[in-house]
Design a protein around this motif. Structure first.
Motif, PDB file in Angstrom:
ATOM      1  N   VAL A 115      22.198  86.894 103.897  1.00  0.00           N
ATOM      2  CA  VAL A 115      22.939  88.059 103.443  1.00  0.00           C
ATOM      3  C   VAL A 115      22.932  89.097 104.559  1.00  0.00           C
ATOM      4  N   CYS A 116      24.119  89.500 104.997  1.00  0.00           N
ATOM      5  CA  CYS A 116      24.250  90.515 106.043  1.00  0.00           C
ATOM      6  C   CYS A 116      23.815  91.861 105.487  1.00  0.00           C
ATOM      7  N   GLN A 117      23.013  92.583 106.244  1.00  0.00           N
ATOM      8  CA  GLN A 117      22.455  93.860 105.789  1.00  0.00           C
ATOM      9  C   GLN A 117      23.215  95.064 106.346  1.00  0.00           C
ATOM     10  N   ASN A 118      24.430  94.872 106.824  1.00  0.00           N
ATOM     11  CA  ASN A 118      25.209  96.000 107.349  1.00  0.00           C
ATOM     12  C   ASN A 118      25.251  97.133 106.337  1.00  0.00           C
ATOM     13  N   GLY A 119      25.006  98.320 106.813  1.00  0.00           N
ATOM     14  CA  GLY A 119      25.098  99.494 105.962  1.00  0.00           C
ATOM     15  C   GLY A 119      23.807  99.841 105.253  1.00  0.00           C
ATOM     16  N   THR A 120      22.867  98.899 105.169  1.00  0.00           N
ATOM     17  CA  THR A 120      21.606  99.192 104.484  1.00  0.00           C
ATOM     18  C   THR A 120      20.467  99.438 105.450  1.00  0.00           C
ATOM     19  N   HIS A 121      20.609  98.981 106.684  1.00  0.00           N
ATOM     20  CA  HIS A 121      19.563  99.154 107.686  1.00  0.00           C
ATOM     21  C   HIS A 121      20.214  99.566 109.001  1.00  0.00           C
ATOM     22  N   LYS A 122      19.462 100.239 109.811  1.00  0.00           N
ATOM     23  CA  LYS A 122      19.882 100.541 111.172  1.00  0.00           C
ATOM     24  C   LYS A 122      18.916  99.826 112.100  1.00  0.00           C
ATOM     25  N   PHE A 123      19.409  99.386 113.203  1.00  0.00           N
ATOM     26  CA  PHE A 123      18.613  98.651 114.173  1.00  0.00           C
ATOM     27  C   PHE A 123      18.477  99.493 115.421  1.00  0.00           C
ATOM     28  N   TYR A 124      17.254  99.702 115.882  1.00  0.00           N
ATOM     29  CA  TYR A 124      16.997 100.501 117.076  1.00  0.00           C
ATOM     30  C   TYR A 124      16.199  99.689 118.074  1.00  0.00           C
ATOM     31  N   THR A 125      16.374  99.991 119.337  1.00  0.00           N
ATOM     32  CA  THR A 125      15.531  99.417 120.386  1.00  0.00           C
ATOM     33  C   THR A 125      15.056 100.532 121.293  1.00  0.00           C
ATOM     34  N   LEU A 126      13.928 100.278 121.941  1.00  0.00           N
ATOM     35  CA  LEU A 126      13.390 101.192 122.938  1.00  0.00           C
ATOM     36  C   LEU A 126      12.843 100.345 124.062  1.00  0.00           C
ATOM     37  N   ASN A 127      13.407 100.480 125.228  1.00  0.00           N
ATOM     38  CA  ASN A 127      12.873  99.766 126.386  1.00  0.00           C
ATOM     39  C   ASN A 127      11.668 100.507 126.912  1.00  0.00           C
ATOM     40  N   THR A 143       5.140  76.953 105.415  1.00  0.00           N
ATOM     41  CA  THR A 143       4.086  77.846 105.898  1.00  0.00           C
ATOM     42  C   THR A 143       3.871  79.042 104.981  1.00  0.00           C
ATOM     43  N   GLY A 144       4.478  79.020 103.807  1.00  0.00           N
ATOM     44  CA  GLY A 144       4.251  80.069 102.827  1.00  0.00           C
ATOM     45  C   GLY A 144       5.018  81.355 103.067  1.00  0.00           C
ATOM     46  N   ALA A 145       6.004  81.328 103.933  1.00  0.00           N
ATOM     47  CA  ALA A 145       6.811  82.528 104.178  1.00  0.00           C
ATOM     48  C   ALA A 145       7.780  82.736 103.018  1.00  0.00           C
ATOM     49  N   ARG A 146       8.155  83.986 102.824  1.00  0.00           N
ATOM     50  CA  ARG A 146       9.118  84.290 101.770  1.00  0.00           C
ATOM     51  C   ARG A 146      10.488  84.663 102.315  1.00  0.00           C
ATOM     52  N   GLN A 147      10.584  84.819 103.637  1.00  0.00           N
ATOM     53  CA  GLN A 147      11.869  85.212 104.214  1.00  0.00           C
ATOM     54  C   GLN A 147      12.022  84.654 105.615  1.00  0.00           C
ATOM     55  N   LEU A 148      13.268  84.377 105.944  1.00  0.00           N
ATOM     56  CA  LEU A 148      13.701  84.157 107.318  1.00  0.00           C
ATOM     57  C   LEU A 148      14.642  85.316 107.627  1.00  0.00           C
ATOM     58  N   VAL A 149      14.459  85.954 108.758  1.00  0.00           N
ATOM     59  CA  VAL A 149      15.345  87.040 109.157  1.00  0.00           C
ATOM     60  C   VAL A 149      15.932  86.716 110.528  1.00  0.00           C
ATOM     61  N   LEU A 150      17.136  87.175 110.753  1.00  0.00           N
ATOM     62  CA  LEU A 150      17.753  86.970 112.059  1.00  0.00           C
ATOM     63  C   LEU A 150      18.668  88.128 112.381  1.00  0.00           C
ATOM     64  N   GLU A 151      18.912  88.262 113.646  1.00  0.00           N
ATOM     65  CA  GLU A 151      19.856  89.257 114.168  1.00  0.00           C
ATOM     66  C   GLU A 151      20.778  88.511 115.110  1.00  0.00           C
ATOM     67  N   THR A 152      22.044  88.879 115.128  1.00  0.00           N
ATOM     68  CA  THR A 152      22.980  88.219 116.015  1.00  0.00           C
ATOM     69  C   THR A 152      24.012  89.220 116.526  1.00  0.00           C
ATOM     70  N   ALA A 153      24.710  88.829 117.550  1.00  0.00           N
ATOM     71  CA  ALA A 153      25.766  89.673 118.093  1.00  0.00           C
ATOM     72  C   ALA A 153      26.899  89.781 117.067  1.00  0.00           C
ATOM     73  N   ALA A 154      27.554  90.921 117.049  1.00  0.00           N
ATOM     74  CA  ALA A 154      28.626  91.175 116.075  1.00  0.00           C
ATOM     75  C   ALA A 154      29.777  90.176 116.208  1.00  0.00           C
ATOM     76  N   ASP A 155      29.967  89.621 117.405  1.00  0.00           N
ATOM     77  CA  ASP A 155      31.082  88.696 117.613  1.00  0.00           C
ATOM     78  C   ASP A 155      30.657  87.226 117.630  1.00  0.00           C
TER      79      ASP A 155
END
Length: 152
Positions: free
Chosen positions: A139-151, A114-126
């Protein structure tokens, strides 16, 4: 025993939804949500009906063993199409047999097609599936990005 999988894209039909809904309900329970097959079924149907996701199911002798669900998106920084690999689930009795790997490879192929250049995923730490992701080149992005949520 050799793995003989049929990797099928799910359509918004009752038969297809019925194949995946119990897996999706199991996936939600893995993330500590209450069992709710009707909710799982409706959520999948709504996503597929609206063209908001793509779902592949792994079948062995017509028995569903796992699924992967992808959501289309874009990266503004990279100015490209991406897919968010939001859900991957393999039934407990089939883990370690290559089902997850086959689903992840199918997701990669879909992204490429489909012409995408990336697959991204998030998972539980455990989540033990992290070993699979890394073995596939994620490639794990720990330390380079922060993840936030807002309900809301």
């Amino acid at each position: 025993m050799a793995l003989n999988l049929d990797l099928r894209e799910i359509r918004n039909s009752d038969a297809d939804i019925d194949l995946v809904a119990p897996l999706f309900d199991g996936y939600r329970q893995f993330y500590r949500q209450a069992p709710d097959l009707a909710l799982a079924r409706q959520f999948l149907s709504d996503r597929l009906e609206g063209g908001e996701s793509v779902v592949f199911v792994a079948l062995e002798s017509d028995k569903p063993l796992g699924f992967v669900q992808l959501y289309p998106s874009f990266s503004s920084v990279s100015a490209c199409r991406i897919w968010i690999l939001n859900d991957l689930f393999v039934v407990p009795g089939s883990r370690g047999r290559g089902v997850g790997r086959a689903l992840m490879e199918r997701a990669r192929r879909h992204a490429s097609e489909t012409g995408a250049r990336q697959l991204v995923l998030e998972t539980a730490a455990d989540n033990p599936a992290q070993k699979l992701y890394e073995s596939l080149g994620y490639v794990c992005q720990n330390g380079t990005h922060k993840f936030y949520t807002l309900n809301v």
